[in-house]
Design a protein around this motif. Structure first.
Motif, PDB file in Angstrom:
ATOM      1  N   GLY A  66      29.790  15.043  68.530  1.00 30.76           N
ATOM      2  CA  GLY A  66      28.711  15.301  69.477  1.00 30.76           C
ATOM      3  C   GLY A  66      27.931  14.065  69.859  1.00 30.76           C
ATOM      4  O   GLY A  66      28.451  12.945  69.856  1.00 30.76           O
ATOM      5  N   LYS A  67      26.678  14.270  70.161  1.00 25.86           N
ATOM      6  CA  LYS A  67      25.827  13.206  70.704  1.00 25.86           C
ATOM      7  C   LYS A  67      25.692  12.047  69.719  1.00 25.86           C
ATOM      8  O   LYS A  67      25.462  12.234  68.532  1.00 25.86           O
ATOM      9  N   ASN A  68      25.872  10.834  70.227  1.00 26.74           N
ATOM     10  CA  ASN A  68      25.740   9.582  69.477  1.00 26.74           C
ATOM     11  C   ASN A  68      26.825   9.390  68.418  1.00 26.74           C
ATOM     12  O   ASN A  68      26.673   8.566  67.516  1.00 26.74           O
ATOM     13  N   ILE A  69      27.926  10.141  68.528  1.00 28.67           N
ATOM     14  CA  ILE A  69      29.025  10.028  67.570  1.00 28.67           C
ATOM     15  C   ILE A  69      30.254   9.434  68.251  1.00 28.67           C
ATOM     16  O   ILE A  69      30.641   9.860  69.345  1.00 28.67           O
ATOM     17  N   ASN A  70      30.869   8.454  67.610  1.00 30.42           N
ATOM     18  CA  ASN A  70      32.093   7.849  68.126  1.00 30.42           C
ATOM     19  C   ASN A  70      33.288   8.788  67.959  1.00 30.42           C
ATOM     20  O   ASN A  70      33.278   9.681  67.105  1.00 30.42           O
ATOM     21  N   GLN A  71      34.309   8.563  68.753  1.00 32.19           N
ATOM     22  CA  GLN A  71      35.605   9.198  68.534  1.00 32.19           C
ATOM     23  C   GLN A  71      36.438   8.266  67.669  1.00 32.19           C
ATOM     24  O   GLN A  71      36.481   7.058  67.903  1.00 32.19           O
ATOM     25  N   GLY A  72      37.089   8.827  66.644  1.00 28.88           N
ATOM     26  CA  GLY A  72      37.928   7.991  65.794  1.00 28.88           C
ATOM     27  C   GLY A  72      38.119   8.598  64.427  1.00 28.88           C
ATOM     28  O   GLY A  72      37.843   9.781  64.198  1.00 28.88           O
ATOM     29  N   GLU A  73      38.604   7.767  63.512  1.00 26.97           N
ATOM     30  CA  GLU A  73      38.845   8.232  62.151  1.00 26.97           C
ATOM     31  C   GLU A  73      38.875   7.035  61.225  1.00 26.97           C
ATOM     32  O   GLU A  73      39.030   5.883  61.667  1.00 26.97           O
ATOM     33  N   THR A  74      38.725   7.294  59.935  1.00 28.16           N
ATOM     34  CA  THR A  74      38.856   6.246  58.933  1.00 28.16           C
ATOM     35  C   THR A  74      39.584   6.809  57.727  1.00 28.16           C
ATOM     36  O   THR A  74      39.426   7.990  57.382  1.00 28.16           O
ATOM     37  N   TYR A  75      40.390   5.953  57.104  1.00 24.72           N
ATOM     38  CA  TYR A  75      41.030   6.294  55.838  1.00 24.72           C
ATOM     39  C   TYR A  75      40.343   5.577  54.678  1.00 24.72           C
ATOM     40  O   TYR A  75      40.758   5.736  53.523  1.00 24.72           O
ATOM     41  N   ASP A  76      39.321   4.785  54.978  1.00 27.06           N
ATOM     42  CA  ASP A  76      38.521   4.188  53.916  1.00 27.06           C
ATOM     43  C   ASP A  76      37.811   5.291  53.144  1.00 27.06           C
ATOM     44  O   ASP A  76      37.471   6.338  53.713  1.00 27.06           O
ATOM     45  N   ARG A  77      37.579   5.068  51.875  1.00 25.93           N
ATOM     46  CA  ARG A  77      36.899   6.077  51.062  1.00 25.93           C
ATOM     47  C   ARG A  77      35.457   6.251  51.534  1.00 25.93           C
ATOM     48  O   ARG A  77      34.713   5.274  51.697  1.00 25.93           O
ATOM     49  N   THR A  78      35.080   7.470  51.789  1.00 28.95           N
ATOM     50  CA  THR A  78      33.684   7.820  52.019  1.00 28.95           C
ATOM     51  C   THR A  78      33.300   8.854  50.977  1.00 28.95           C
ATOM     52  O   THR A  78      34.165   9.485  50.353  1.00 28.95           O
TER      53      THR A  78
END
Length: 555
Positions: free
Chosen positions: A511-523
């Motif tokens: 939604g608002k102010n959020i990028n499109q994408g992904e990460t495989y880094d640990r969160t």
């Protein structure tokens, strides 16, 4: 130069004057970045959602639910809980406080209070009364969560103008995310009533919109037949419908589709049966929509929060197990609910005016009996037998069999008076019990209080235990079972461990102010609150220990 200062000053004045709310405030992000904050943040927690439910059932999902979030938002594909135990109450508290049980104080769903010498429930509070029912199910508050949530910080930042409403089937799923300053939290009371209730912690009477919802007959309409959404033959991602790994419902000889909920409800808690079906999710979505309209959430320029916990997947998983047709059908139906909610937000709040995050409070294990049938190591820890062995050991070693006053949540609590009375050295007692416990066949790791109060080490399992260990509230010895070993009946799934099947859960921002994408880094789960705080430009929750996932935020 004077003309430049004058122009900038006028621009700032006009920017501040542009909001349409009485006693206006600047939108939080505008103070530093000239960005407009979302009108509404919706924090969705799915109770008992393994990460692989996203990928395993992917081909069955519509384009408008989970896929819309993943394709249009930012997905963290290696997201984990960084503590144990992985239970519902600590999970919800950690998501919204940005810290672990070590700091926020919600160490389990229920635990032994060694100061009051009683067993307590995470949100019970006798100081308040039920609202909406004569039952004690509303005597609740968030008082045992000793830190602030992101929802609290938003309320403080906006001088209490930004609203917070919490919604769930479970009381703890509504109360803990909404925080201490919420306008209200609502949860479902089943039995013969089948309605949403609250606590005098928030208000003395249900608002008219809640009364209207409860009187609408909406809940009763879901006492229908639970059949699979799609032909059951297409559910190839789950096991056989009829098997020996599921409980099912009282009154039906096999745990198999279809389920006549009207007929079964009489022996299964009346309206409570709906909790263990996907229709519990429908009820939650229906009530959330009513809250958006009834509370006018997202209708002005100051950010509101809706915290929404889908509790029914947990009930279904415990009953039928993670490999069941019932779990698969639940997630296919939940996908429709997510799509319906997003469409409703588009209509009522406006496309591009809201931000959503979706995660889970824990995962779940495969049924050990099922794993055994495929020669995978797994089993059942028998707590009652362990307790008996423990008493024998203490009697033989110290000639006092009741030195442990409580055994719960894989922890031992000492009887301090007995220790003093018998002049027993606490350090020696901890070490002796550690040696005894580690000799038990199902126990994998044991840590003493003294070890856990030391600085964190390179032992990753120990660090998980430390982050879930409250110096004030936890016990004197903590033990962990081997992977895929559970203290649970031999049917259905459970959770609570430090292993990936319990710690890895989805995390999607949209939604608002959020990028499109992904990460495989640990969160980690504690990163959610600081990330949303940074996006809003507000203070982090006061005990937050997580980090901002910077790639999520559209700068």
């Amino acid at each position: 130069m004077k003309k430049l200062f004058y122009t900038v000053g006028v621009a700032i004045f006009l920017s501040c004057a542009s909001t349409n709310k009485q006693n206006t405030l600047e939108t939080p992000s505008a103070l530093s970045e000239n960005k407009v904050a979302p009108k509404l943040v919706v924090g969705i927690v799915v109770d008992q959602m393994r990460y692989d439910y996203l990928t395993r059932f992917w081909n069955h999902y519509s384009e408008n639910g989970f896929k819309r979030l993943v394709k249009g938002g930012f997905t963290c594909r290696n997201n984990h809980y960084n503590y144990v135990p992985t239970y519902t109450a600590p999970g919800h508290a950690s998501i919204f406080t940005g810290t672990t049980p070590k700091n926020h104080g919600i160490i389990s769903n229920s635990w032994y209070d060694k100061f009051e010498e009683i067993y307590i429930y995470c949100v019970s509070d006798a100081a308040y009364e039920s609202v909406g029912t004569e039952n004690n199910a509303g005597k609740m508050s968030p008082k045992r969560m000793v830190v602030t949530t992101i929802t609290d910080q938003n309320r403080l930042h906006t001088q209490m103008r930004g609203k917070t409403i919490g919604v769930a089937i479970k009381d703890r799923g509504a109360i803990l995310p909404a925080g201490h300053t919420a306008n209200a939290a609502y949860w479902f009371y089943g039995g013969e009533e089948g309605k949403f209730i609250s606590s005098t912690f928030y208000q003395n009477e249900l608002p008219q919109w809640v009364k209207d919802f409860n009187d609408s007959g909406k809940v009763a309409s879901y006492l229908t037949t639970w059949e699979t959404l799609k032909p059951i033959s297409t559910y190839v991602e789950s096991g056989a419908d009829n098997n020996n790994y599921e409980h099912g419902f009282i009154g039906k000889s096999t745990p198999t589709f279809p389920y006549d909920l009207t007929a079964l409800s009489k022996e299964n808690g009346n309206y409570d049966i709906l909790k263990t079906t996907p229709f519990g999710n429908n009820i939650t979505t229906d009530f959330a929509k009513a809250a958006i309209v009834g509370e006018q959430l997202g209708q002005d320029d100051i950010t509101d929060f809706l915290t929404l916990s889908y509790s029914s997947p947990d009930y279904i998983g415990h009953n039928f197990g993670v490999n069941s047709k019932e779990v698969q059908d639940n997630y296919l139906r939940l996908d429709i609910e997510v799509a319906s909610l997003l469409s409703y937000l588009d209509e009522k709040v406006g496309v591009g005016n809201y931000t959503v995050f979706l995660t889970a409070d824990h995962g779940a294990n495969q049924v050990p009996a099922y794993l055994n049938d495929y020669k995978i190591p797994a089993g059942y820890a028998k707590e009652k037998e362990l307790s008996k062995k423990l008493k024998v050991f203490l009697g033989e070693t110290y000639r006092v069999s009741d030195l442990v006053v409580n055994q719960s949540n894989n922890q031992l609590f000492f009887d301090e008076e007995k220790i003093k009375e018998n002049k027993i050295d606490r350090s020696n007692l901890q070490r002796e019990l550690k040696q005894f416990l580690i000799s038990q066949p199902e126990i994998y790791k044991v840590y003493t209080r003294e070890e856990l109060e030391e600085n964190s080490s390179n032992d990753k399992i120990k660090r998980l235990v430390q982050f879930g260990f409250s110096q004030k509230q936890s016990g004197d010895v903590v033990y962990l079972d081997f992977p895929a070993y559970v203290s649970y009946p031999e049917k259905g799934s459970t959770h609570g461990s430090s292993f990936n099947y319990d710690t890895q859960v989805p995390l999607i921002f949209y939604g608002k102010n959020i990028n499109q994408g992904e990460t495989y880094d640990r969160t980690e789960i504690i990163d959610i609150a600081p990330t949303i705080s940074a996006m809003l430009g507000i203070a982090f929750p006061n005990a937050s220990t997580g980090k901002v996932i910077s790639e999520v935020i559209n700068k």
